[in-house]
Design an enzyme around this catalytic site. Structure first.
Site, PDB file in Angstrom:
ATOM      1  N   GLY A   1       8.409  11.515  25.755  1.00 35.73           N
ATOM      2  CA  GLY A   1       9.126  10.670  24.817  1.00 35.73           C
ATOM      3  C   GLY A   1      10.453  11.328  24.502  1.00 35.73           C
ATOM      4  O   GLY A   1      10.495  12.311  23.790  1.00 35.73           O
TER       5      GLY A   1
ATOM      6  N   ASP B   1       8.629  18.250  23.296  1.00 35.98           N
ATOM      7  CA  ASP B   1       9.401  17.734  22.166  1.00 35.98           C
ATOM      8  C   ASP B   1      10.469  18.709  21.684  1.00 35.98           C
ATOM      9  O   ASP B   1      10.792  18.751  20.496  1.00 35.98           O
ATOM     10  CB  ASP B   1       8.467  17.370  20.992  1.00 35.98           C
ATOM     11  CG  ASP B   1       7.361  16.446  21.443  1.00 35.98           C
ATOM     12  OD1 ASP B   1       7.655  15.556  22.257  1.00 35.98           O
ATOM     13  OD2 ASP B   1       6.215  16.617  21.000  1.00 35.98           O
TER      14      ASP B   1
ATOM     15  N   GLN C   1       7.539  17.069  29.341  1.00 33.65           N
ATOM     16  CA  GLN C   1       6.558  18.022  28.798  1.00 33.65           C
ATOM     17  C   GLN C   1       7.208  19.410  28.779  1.00 33.65           C
ATOM     18  O   GLN C   1       8.413  19.483  28.645  1.00 33.65           O
ATOM     19  CB  GLN C   1       5.252  18.018  29.609  1.00 33.65           C
ATOM     20  CG  GLN C   1       4.414  16.766  29.422  1.00 33.65           C
ATOM     21  CD  GLN C   1       4.913  15.611  30.254  1.00 33.65           C
ATOM     22  OE1 GLN C   1       5.051  15.731  31.455  1.00 33.65           O
ATOM     23  NE2 GLN C   1       5.181  14.503  29.627  1.00 33.65           N
TER      24      GLN C   1
HETATM   25  P1  IMO Z   1       7.929  15.371  26.095  1.00 33.86           P
HETATM   26  O1  IMO Z   1       8.503  15.159  27.457  1.00 33.86           O
HETATM   27  C1  IMO Z   1       4.648  16.866  23.693  1.00 33.86           C
HETATM   28  C2  IMO Z   1       0.632  16.759  25.451  1.00 33.86           C
HETATM   29  C3  IMO Z   1      -0.362  15.858  24.766  1.00 33.86           C
HETATM   30  C4  IMO Z   1      -1.639  16.627  25.033  1.00 33.86           C
HETATM   31  C5  IMO Z   1      -1.430  17.153  26.439  1.00 33.86           C
HETATM   32  C6  IMO Z   1      -2.048  16.316  27.520  1.00 33.86           C
HETATM   33  O2  IMO Z   1       8.272  14.336  25.087  1.00 33.86           O
HETATM   34  O3  IMO Z   1       8.184  16.756  25.618  1.00 33.86           O
HETATM   35  P2  IMO Z   1      -1.360  14.000  28.636  1.00 33.86           P
HETATM   36  O4  IMO Z   1      -1.234  12.645  28.032  1.00 33.86           O
HETATM   37  O5  IMO Z   1      -0.126  14.515  29.267  1.00 33.86           O
HETATM   38  O6  IMO Z   1      -2.559  14.126  29.536  1.00 33.86           O
HETATM   39  O7  IMO Z   1      -1.697  14.961  27.368  1.00 33.86           O
HETATM   40  O8  IMO Z   1      -0.030  17.205  26.630  1.00 33.86           O
HETATM   41  N1  IMO Z   1       1.900  16.104  25.859  1.00 33.86           N
HETATM   42  C7  IMO Z   1       3.068  16.253  25.218  1.00 33.86           C
HETATM   43  N2  IMO Z   1       3.371  16.900  24.080  1.00 33.86           N
HETATM   44  N3  IMO Z   1       5.638  16.272  24.378  1.00 33.86           N
HETATM   45  C8  IMO Z   1       5.367  15.639  25.548  1.00 33.86           C
HETATM   46  O9  IMO Z   1       6.332  15.163  26.339  1.00 33.86           O
HETATM   47  C9  IMO Z   1       4.028  15.569  25.983  1.00 33.86           C
HETATM   48  N4  IMO Z   1       3.414  15.004  27.037  1.00 33.86           N
HETATM   49  C10 IMO Z   1       2.119  15.349  26.954  1.00 33.86           C
HETATM   50  O10 IMO Z   1      -0.095  15.739  23.400  1.00 33.86           O
HETATM   51  O11 IMO Z   1      -1.724  17.740  24.168  1.00 33.86           O
HETATM   52 MG    MG Z   2       8.354  14.001  23.183  1.00 27.32          MG
END
Ligand code: IMO
Ligand code: MG
Length: 401
Positions: free
Chosen positions: A39, A12, A217
C-alpha cells in the site's frame, strides 16, 4: 542503469513517497515482487493516491511503468486501480506475461487458513499472496500470459480444481463455476491484454534508459531473511528485485534503503522494540500509523539499529532515507535499540528473535522538526539523532523526511 528502492524494516516505511520524489529522474519504474498487499500512499497536488499494484511512477506523466515477472497480479484490483485515474494510463503500463495471477480462490484460501491458524495466525493482508506464490513454486500457477488462450486456461483450471477438491472442501471454499470464471477471464483479457508482454525483453531492450526498481514490503518480511514464518511470500530484498525483473546483478547501480525514524509492524510476529505503552500510542497517533491496505492499527516502537544494520548489509545500501522524523517531535527522550540481550549481548540480527530483549540508549528529544526543509534548520537534537543512526547502521543517510 537501474537503481533500487527497498524497505529496511517491516514495511510501510514511506517507499512510495521517495519513489515519487525521485521518479522524475527515471524513465521506467518497475515493481518486481509482492502484489496488492502493498500500500503506497502518494500525495500529488493535494490529491491522495493509494497504490497497491501500480508502480508509483504512474503519477509521473513521462515514466513507463512495469509490473515485472516476480509480482503476483490480482487482475480485478489492477483494473480497479487503472480506472481510478481520471486519465488513461494504459499506454504507460506493461505487465509481464510471466507474472503469476491471483484468482479469487487464492484470496479465499489465504483467509480460511488464517482463520484456522487461530492465535498463530500470521496476520496476512488476506489478499491471496501466499497461496498464489505457493502455486507458482508448486508449478501449478497461472501466468498472466495464459490469458491469451482462455480455452486452454479453463482446461488447466478445471484440472486444478479437481486436484484440490478435498483441500477446498476442508477449508470450506466453493469451487467457482467454470462459466463464471470464463466470464471473468474474458474481462481480464479485454481490460489488460494489450499491456501483457515479455517485460524482461522490454527492459533489456531499453537499458539505455534510467530505471528504478520499486520495492514492496520490506527486508524483515523477506521469505528467506525475514522473521519466518511471520513474513510475506516473496524475496523482498535487493536480490529478489533482480529475480523479479530479469535484470542481472551487474546492472544494479544504486540501492536506496528506506526506514522510518522509529519502527512499525502490522500483522503478527516478533518485534523487539515494540512499545505497548503510551510511547507506542503516541507514535501511532502522531504518525497516523494505520494500514493503507487493511486499515489495521500498526504496532509501533523505537528504532532498531540491529535490524537496520542487518537490512543495510543484506541489500547493499548505498544510501538511506529516514522517514517521518517529525513523528518523534515532542518526546523528552527518544530511545534507540543498539543491541539485543539473550543469554548475553547480541549485536547481529539472529535467525530467530525468541526471547530477545532490546538494549536501549536514550537520546535527548526535540520540539519541532516538522516542515523544516533544510538540514541546518533541524533542531540540534534531531540532527544528533540522525547522525547517531548514520554512525550505527553503516550507510549514508541522504534523505530525511
Ligand atoms: P508495503 O509495500 C506492511 C505483512 C502483513 C503480514 C505479512 C504477510 O506497503 O510496505 P501477506 O499478505 O503478504 O501474506 O502478509 O506481511 N505485509 C506488509 N506489512 N507493509 C506491506 O507492504 C506489507 N505487505 C505485507 O501484514 O504481517
Ligand atoms: Mg504499506
Amino acid at each position: 542503469m537501474v537503481d533500487l528502492i527497498v524497505g529496511l524494516q517491516w514495511g510501510d516505511e514511506g517507499k512510495g513517497k521517495i519513489v515519487d520524489l525521485v521518479a522524475k529522474n527515471y524513465d521506467i519504474i518497475i515493481r518486481s515482487q509482492g502484489g496488492h498487499n502493498a500500500g503506497h500512499t502518494v500525495v500529488v497536488d493535494g490529491k491522495k493516491y493509494a497504490l497497491h499494484l501500480l508502480p508509483s511512477g504512474v503519477l509521473n506523466p513521462n515514466a513507463m511503468n512495469v509490473i515485472g515477472n516476480g509480482v503476483v497480479v490480482y487482475p480485478k484490483q489492477l483494473i480497479k486501480e487503472i480506472n481510478n485515474f481520471d486519465k488513461n494510463i494504459k499506454n504507460k503500463l506493461l505487465i509481464s506475461d510471466k507474472a503469476h495471477m491471483i484468482l479469487d480462490h487464492h484470496i479465499a484460501i489465504d483467509q480460511a487458513r488464517e482463520k484456522l491458524r487461530g492465535k498463530n495466525a500470521i496476520g496476512t493482508t488476506g489478499r491471496g499472496i501466499g497461496p498464489a506464490y505457493a502455486d507458482k513454486i508448486a508449478r501449478v500457477g497461472i501466468r498472466m500470459g495464459e490469458l491469451k488462450n482462455i480455452d486452454k486456461l479453463i482446461e488447466k483450471l478445471a484440472h486444478y480444481y479437481e486436484m484440490n477438491k478435498g483441500y477446498f472442501e476442508y477449508l470450506g471454499i466453493d469451487i467457482p463455476s467454470i462459466e463464471k470464471l470464463r466470464e471473468e477471464l474474458e474481462e481480464y483479457k479485454k481490460a489488460l491484454g494489450d499491456m501483457i508482454v515479455d517485460t524482461t525483453k522490454y527492459l533489456w531492450d531499453n537499458f539505455d534508459k534510467n530505471m528504478l526498481l520499486e520495492g514492496a514490503q520490506a527486508t524483515l518480511l523477506d521469505i528467506d531473511h525475514g522473521t519466518y514464518p511471520y513474513v510475506t511470500s516473496s524475496n523482498t530484498i535487493a536480490s529478489g528485485a533482480l529475480t523479479g525483473s530479469g535484470l542481472s546483478p551487474k546492472k544494479l547501480n544504486k540501492v536506496i534503503g528506506i526506514a522510518k525514524a522509529y519502527t512499525t509492524r502490522v500483522g503478527n510476529g516478533p518485534f523487539p522494540t515494540e512499545d505497548i505503552g503510551s510511547d507506542g500510542d503516541k507514535i501511532r497517533k502522531q504518525g497516523a500509523e494505520f494500514g493503507t491496505t487493511t486499515g489495521r492499527p500498526r504496532r509501533c516502537g523505537w528504532f532498531d539499529v540491529v535490524a537496520a544494520r542487518y537490512a543495510v548489509e543484506l541489500n547493499g545500501c548505498d544510501e538511506v532515507a529516514i522517514m517521518k522524523l517529525d513523528v518523534l517531535d515532542g518526546f523528552d527522550k527518544v530511545k534507540v535499540c543498539i543491541a539485543y540481550e539473550r543469554e548475553g549481548k547480541i549485536d547481529y540480527f539472529p535467525s530467530d528473535l525468541d526471547k530477545v530483549k532490546p538494549v536501549y540508549i536514550e537520546l535527548e528529544g526535540w520540539d519541532k522538526s516538522a516542515n523544516v526543509t533544510k538540514w541546518e534548520d533541524l533542531p540540534n537534537n534531531a540532527k544528533k539523532y540522525i547522525e547517531f543512526l548514520e554512525d550505527k547502521i553503516g550507510s549514508h543517510i541522504k534523505y530525511v523526511s
